[in-house]
Each structure stands twice: as C-alpha cells, then as structure tokens.
Design an enzyme around this catalytic site. Sequence first.
Site, PDB file in Angstrom:
ATOM      1  N   SER A 159       3.299  -7.291   1.793  1.00 55.62           N
ATOM      2  CA  SER A 159       2.100  -6.656   2.385  1.00 55.62           C
ATOM      3  C   SER A 159       0.595  -6.681   1.815  1.00 55.62           C
ATOM      4  O   SER A 159       0.089  -7.630   1.650  1.00 55.62           O
ATOM      5  CB  SER A 159       2.440  -4.983   2.645  1.00 55.62           C
ATOM      6  OG  SER A 159       1.822  -4.610   3.615  1.00 55.62           O
ATOM      7  N   LEU A 160       0.256  -5.452   1.304  1.00 62.73           N
ATOM      8  CA  LEU A 160      -1.063  -5.586   0.431  1.00 62.73           C
ATOM      9  C   LEU A 160      -0.877  -6.335  -0.515  1.00 62.73           C
ATOM     10  O   LEU A 160      -2.085  -7.227  -1.143  1.00 62.73           O
ATOM     11  CB  LEU A 160      -1.597  -4.094   0.245  1.00 62.73           C
ATOM     12  CG  LEU A 160      -2.779  -3.878  -0.820  1.00 62.73           C
ATOM     13  CD1 LEU A 160      -3.894  -4.496  -0.213  1.00 62.73           C
ATOM     14  CD2 LEU A 160      -2.922  -2.412  -1.140  1.00 62.73           C
ATOM     15  N   HIS A 217       9.073  -4.906   8.539  1.00 63.33           N
ATOM     16  CA  HIS A 217       7.864  -4.989   7.686  1.00 63.33           C
ATOM     17  C   HIS A 217       8.408  -4.933   6.189  1.00 63.33           C
ATOM     18  O   HIS A 217       7.702  -5.557   5.254  1.00 63.33           O
ATOM     19  CB  HIS A 217       6.904  -3.998   8.004  1.00 63.33           C
ATOM     20  CG  HIS A 217       5.713  -4.151   7.022  1.00 63.33           C
ATOM     21  ND1 HIS A 217       4.944  -5.169   6.974  1.00 63.33           N
ATOM     22  CD2 HIS A 217       5.137  -3.369   5.925  1.00 63.33           C
ATOM     23  CE1 HIS A 217       3.795  -5.393   6.370  1.00 63.33           C
ATOM     24  NE2 HIS A 217       4.037  -4.231   5.555  1.00 63.33           N
ATOM     25  N   TRP A 277       0.736  -1.178  -0.121  1.00 64.46           N
ATOM     26  CA  TRP A 277      -0.010  -0.100  -0.027  1.00 64.46           C
ATOM     27  C   TRP A 277       0.580   1.332   0.018  1.00 64.46           C
ATOM     28  O   TRP A 277       1.864   1.279   0.744  1.00 64.46           O
ATOM     29  CB  TRP A 277      -1.064   0.031   1.107  1.00 64.46           C
ATOM     30  CG  TRP A 277      -1.922   1.147   1.245  1.00 64.46           C
ATOM     31  CD1 TRP A 277      -3.068   1.113   0.641  1.00 64.46           C
ATOM     32  CD2 TRP A 277      -1.671   2.414   2.133  1.00 64.46           C
ATOM     33  NE1 TRP A 277      -3.453   2.319   0.925  1.00 64.46           N
ATOM     34  CE2 TRP A 277      -2.893   3.266   1.682  1.00 64.46           C
ATOM     35  CE3 TRP A 277      -0.792   2.865   2.816  1.00 64.46           C
ATOM     36  CZ2 TRP A 277      -3.016   4.479   2.525  1.00 64.46           C
ATOM     37  CZ3 TRP A 277      -0.938   4.158   3.536  1.00 64.46           C
ATOM     38  CH2 TRP A 277      -2.039   4.713   3.323  1.00 64.46           C
ATOM     39  N   ASP A 322       8.614  -7.003  12.721  1.00 64.96           N
ATOM     40  CA  ASP A 322       7.582  -6.155  12.200  1.00 64.96           C
ATOM     41  C   ASP A 322       6.459  -5.501  13.016  1.00 64.96           C
ATOM     42  O   ASP A 322       5.932  -6.303  13.976  1.00 64.96           O
ATOM     43  CB  ASP A 322       6.769  -7.221  10.964  1.00 64.96           C
ATOM     44  CG  ASP A 322       5.945  -6.821  10.047  1.00 64.96           C
ATOM     45  OD1 ASP A 322       5.332  -5.649  10.355  1.00 64.96           O
ATOM     46  OD2 ASP A 322       5.667  -7.273   8.765  1.00 64.96           O
ATOM     47  N   PHE A 325       2.853   6.164   7.264  1.00 68.60           N
ATOM     48  CA  PHE A 325       2.887   4.618   7.200  1.00 68.60           C
ATOM     49  C   PHE A 325       4.208   3.941   6.677  1.00 68.60           C
ATOM     50  O   PHE A 325       4.540   2.963   7.175  1.00 68.60           O
ATOM     51  CB  PHE A 325       1.538   4.003   6.116  1.00 68.60           C
ATOM     52  CG  PHE A 325       1.413   2.850   6.039  1.00 68.60           C
ATOM     53  CD1 PHE A 325       0.591   2.218   7.081  1.00 68.60           C
ATOM     54  CD2 PHE A 325       2.053   2.031   4.868  1.00 68.60           C
ATOM     55  CE1 PHE A 325       0.391   0.787   6.996  1.00 68.60           C
ATOM     56  CE2 PHE A 325       1.518   0.859   4.897  1.00 68.60           C
ATOM     57  CZ  PHE A 325       0.603   0.269   5.984  1.00 68.60           C
ATOM     58  N   LEU A 326       4.850   4.633   6.019  1.00 71.74           N
ATOM     59  CA  LEU A 326       6.125   4.134   5.643  1.00 71.74           C
ATOM     60  C   LEU A 326       7.140   4.439   6.865  1.00 71.74           C
ATOM     61  O   LEU A 326       8.119   3.242   7.035  1.00 71.74           O
ATOM     62  CB  LEU A 326       6.751   5.284   4.542  1.00 71.74           C
ATOM     63  CG  LEU A 326       6.325   5.200   3.158  1.00 71.74           C
ATOM     64  CD1 LEU A 326       6.945   6.040   2.126  1.00 71.74           C
ATOM     65  CD2 LEU A 326       6.212   3.630   2.783  1.00 71.74           C
ATOM     66  N   LEU A 350       6.264   3.581   9.802  1.00 72.70           N
ATOM     67  CA  LEU A 350       6.048   2.508  10.791  1.00 72.70           C
ATOM     68  C   LEU A 350       6.470   1.231   9.991  1.00 72.70           C
ATOM     69  O   LEU A 350       6.951   0.264  10.882  1.00 72.70           O
ATOM     70  CB  LEU A 350       4.448   2.282  10.821  1.00 72.70           C
ATOM     71  CG  LEU A 350       3.397   3.286  11.693  1.00 72.70           C
ATOM     72  CD1 LEU A 350       1.977   2.893  11.536  1.00 72.70           C
ATOM     73  CD2 LEU A 350       3.896   2.787  13.141  1.00 72.70           C
ATOM     74  N   GLN A 351       6.734   1.224   8.768  1.00 74.50           N
ATOM     75  CA  GLN A 351       7.134   0.222   8.129  1.00 74.50           C
ATOM     76  C   GLN A 351       8.751  -0.541   8.614  1.00 74.50           C
ATOM     77  O   GLN A 351       8.917  -1.591   8.485  1.00 74.50           O
ATOM     78  CB  GLN A 351       7.142   0.033   6.656  1.00 74.50           C
ATOM     79  CG  GLN A 351       5.704   0.196   6.042  1.00 74.50           C
ATOM     80  CD  GLN A 351       5.646   0.260   4.504  1.00 74.50           C
ATOM     81  OE1 GLN A 351       6.383  -0.443   3.845  1.00 74.50           O
ATOM     82  NE2 GLN A 351       4.765   0.786   3.820  1.00 74.50           N
TER      83      GLN A 351
END
Length: 257
Positions: A84-85, A238, A20, A210, A150-151, A153-154
């Site tokens: 991931s997605l 992640h 994503w 992760d 979000f990146l 967090l990865q």
Amino acid sequence: MSWFREQTGQGSTLLLLHGWGMESRVFAGWRALLEPYFTCISYDLPGHGRSPCTATGMHWPELLQQLQDLLSREATPPIVLGWSLGGLLALGLALNQRLRQPGLLRGLVLMASSPSFRQRADWSAGIPAATLEDFGLRLQTDPQGTRKRFLALQVLGDPQGRRALDGMAAWPSPDPACLADGLKLLQEVDLRAALATLTLPVQVIHGAQDRIVPPEAAFYLHQHIVDSQLTMLEQAGHAPFLSRPELCRDAILEHWT
C-alpha cells in the site's frame, strides 16, 4: 534518524514496508512463512509503532532520503516489498536512487500499491479525492476512529482478511501529525510519468477484490514498468499477505529464488 528495525530469518534480504496507519507487526504472522528463505527486515515508519514522529515527519523528499540512508547500511542490496503506502515509498525510492545511488536495491515487490492513490482527471484507478479529503477532515477530530474506518475498507469483501485483522484496530494509533503526513502523500504523490525510467526487476502482487486500490492500478504498473511480473490473486483484497499468505509467499519464492 530513529526508525524501529527488526530482523529475522536467513537468506537473501527482503525488506518490508507497511501501509498507512499500520506498523511493521502487521507482517508478523506472514514473516514466519518467509523466514526460512529470506532475511526479513522491517521498519516502523516515522510516527508508527515504535518509531517516533520527528520534526521531519513523513514529508516526501526527507522520507525517501532517510529510507535511502537506512538501506545503504545493509550488507547486501535488498528486495524491497512495499504494501500500500509502503509500495509508493518503495517505488519512489527506486526512482530516486536510480540517479543517486545505483545498486542500492535488488528489486521491488509492489503489493496492493499504485503509482497514484488518488483519482485524477486522467486517472480513475484510485481512491476518490472526496474520500481522502473526508479522511483528512476526520483525522483532525478522531484520528483513531478514522484509522479504524480505513482498516475496515481494507478487508471489505475479504472475510479471511477481516479475520486476520481482528485486534489490529485496537493497536495504539500512530502519531496524528505523521498520520496526517502519510495521508497527504496518498493525496499528492503521482509517479506515473517516471515509471518507464525504472530498470529494476519488479513484481506486482494485487488482490482482485481490493476495494481501496483498483486492480487497474496493478495492470498499469505492469504495462509501464519494463521488467515487471504481475500476480493477481482472485480471492484477496487490499491485504493479500493476510488473506492469502501462502499464495503470496509462493509467488515471491517463484520470482526471487
């Protein structure tokens, strides 16, 4: 249908699906390690990278049908690697094609993925629903900033992955409508009930550090897919193909060559 497609390398076909908010060039550095062994094909998902966000957006049934149509054009059945997605899409495709087009796939590699990304009453191995809802609200006013968070967090807790992601946050943001559609898939899709019906060989690769998809999701996939192998990378987060590229390549070679 206008998904951007790139092909390099030689050998049996390995098709790569990104996560994503990203695009296929996230695999560019890692592909160089795979190309001596595989014909690597990657697509930009709709609204991401060089693929436009069409009227069908990223809605689940249409997305799986488009992906199935694309794969049916390949000369030989590919191994589909979804990150991931992308792993959720690969898994959904495999469960879908089992009924419609047997022989479309050789197998799956599910990397940092899950059958259900959102936590539920009977499922703790996911992202809290409130976190995904907050991302959804923030997307409406700040799509690029939400993607950057979000990146971050990865690669939380993964210094090598963080260095590999440097610069990617500055890539052009995906189309906001397709970005919102993709987030909705992470919120709504739950494939747990169908896992036992999957008969393809499946390799599950996951980072023990992760912070988005707990390792328990990988253990669940391994336990509920009959023909599966699990590779847990202790020092990866992640995006294990960024932080531990050689280990990821070697795990794939061991299983598929």
